[in-house]
Design a protein around this motif. Structure first.
Motif, PDB file in Angstrom:
ATOM      1  N   LEU A 219      24.946  23.538  12.828  1.00 47.65           N
ATOM      2  CA  LEU A 219      23.911  22.466  13.367  1.00 47.65           C
ATOM      3  C   LEU A 219      22.606  22.827  13.181  1.00 47.65           C
ATOM      4  N   ASP A 220      22.230  24.222  13.382  1.00 48.52           N
ATOM      5  CA  ASP A 220      20.942  24.621  13.039  1.00 48.52           C
ATOM      6  C   ASP A 220      20.502  24.116  11.482  1.00 48.52           C
TER       7      ASP A 220
ATOM      8  N   LEU B 144      17.513  20.379   7.754  1.00 49.43           N
ATOM      9  CA  LEU B 144      17.215  19.648   6.424  1.00 49.43           C
ATOM     10  C   LEU B 144      17.289  18.134   6.899  1.00 49.43           C
ATOM     11  N   ASP B 145      17.107  17.873   8.180  1.00 49.94           N
ATOM     12  CA  ASP B 145      16.997  16.404   8.564  1.00 49.94           C
ATOM     13  C   ASP B 145      18.244  15.728   8.202  1.00 49.94           C
ATOM     14  N   ILE B 146      19.445  16.515   8.598  1.00 45.95           N
ATOM     15  CA  ILE B 146      21.053  15.747   8.542  1.00 45.95           C
ATOM     16  C   ILE B 146      21.160  15.519  10.104  1.00 45.95           C
TER      17      ILE B 146
ATOM     18  N   GLU C 257      31.474  14.095  21.606  1.00 44.09           N
ATOM     19  CA  GLU C 257      30.961  12.608  21.489  1.00 44.09           C
ATOM     20  C   GLU C 257      29.436  12.789  21.533  1.00 44.09           C
ATOM     21  N   LYS C 258      28.851  13.913  20.999  1.00 43.32           N
ATOM     22  CA  LYS C 258      27.513  14.256  20.758  1.00 43.32           C
ATOM     23  C   LYS C 258      26.989  13.937  19.570  1.00 43.32           C
ATOM     24  N   ILE C 259      25.793  13.299  19.746  1.00 44.77           N
ATOM     25  CA  ILE C 259      24.877  13.018  18.289  1.00 44.77           C
ATOM     26  C   ILE C 259      23.736  14.104  18.392  1.00 44.77           C
ATOM     27  N   TYR C 260      23.684  14.672  17.453  1.00 44.74           N
ATOM     28  CA  TYR C 260      22.189  15.520  17.435  1.00 44.74           C
ATOM     29  C   TYR C 260      21.416  14.956  16.305  1.00 44.74           C
ATOM     30  N   ARG C 261      20.214  14.731  16.676  1.00 47.51           N
ATOM     31  CA  ARG C 261      19.480  13.920  15.730  1.00 47.51           C
ATOM     32  C   ARG C 261      18.080  14.926  15.552  1.00 47.51           C
ATOM     33  N   PRO C 262      17.731  15.148  14.245  1.00 46.82           N
ATOM     34  CA  PRO C 262      16.536  15.834  13.921  1.00 46.82           C
ATOM     35  C   PRO C 262      15.293  15.696  14.661  1.00 46.82           C
TER      36      PRO C 262
END
Length: 124
Positions: free
Chosen positions: A101-102, A107-109, A117-122
């Motif tokens: 994740l980090d 890298l803005d991915i 069901e989580k979405i991690y946004r930069p």
């Protein structure tokens, strides 16, 4: 069984319900995408495999292969132009996912974790 996350390089809807529908469409494109890995996913792969070597880097009879956190390999085959996937051995997910994740967010991915069901946004 493995812990699998989607790595997304294109804008997705802000609303998570709409985002998951969009991700499903991206997956369909992903399986047909033969254009090769996006440069960010290549860099991401380098970051991951420096710390945790790809399964493909071990000889078939190397006992260290059993210690790899990756559920499949070569990992580069899991990356395309708009999206990629990483599969972590379930027993190592708690250890390895934070690093994945980090590395991705740096890298803005976008990272989509279907298990939670989580979405991690930069930047968020």
């Amino acid at each position: 069984m493995s812990f699998t996350v989607d790595l997304i390089l294109t804008d997705i809807p802000e609303n998570n319900k709409d985002a998951w529908s969009f991700i499903e469409q991206l997956r369909e494109e992903y399986y047909e995408d033969k254009s090769g890995a996006h440069s960010k996913l290549q860099e991401f792969n380098e970051d991951l495999t420096k710390k945790y070597p790809c399964l493909c880097s071990f000889a078939d009879d190397d006992p260290e292969m059993e210690n790899s956190p990756w559920a499949d390999g070569p990992m580069m085959e899991n990356f395309a132009s708009k999206m990629g996937m990483v599969a972590i051995v379930w027993s190592r997910a708690d250890e390895v996912f934070p690093f994945v994740l980090d590395s991705a967010l740096a890298l803005d991915i976008i990272v989509a974790d279907g298990q939670s069901e989580k979405i991690y946004r930069p930047g968020m």
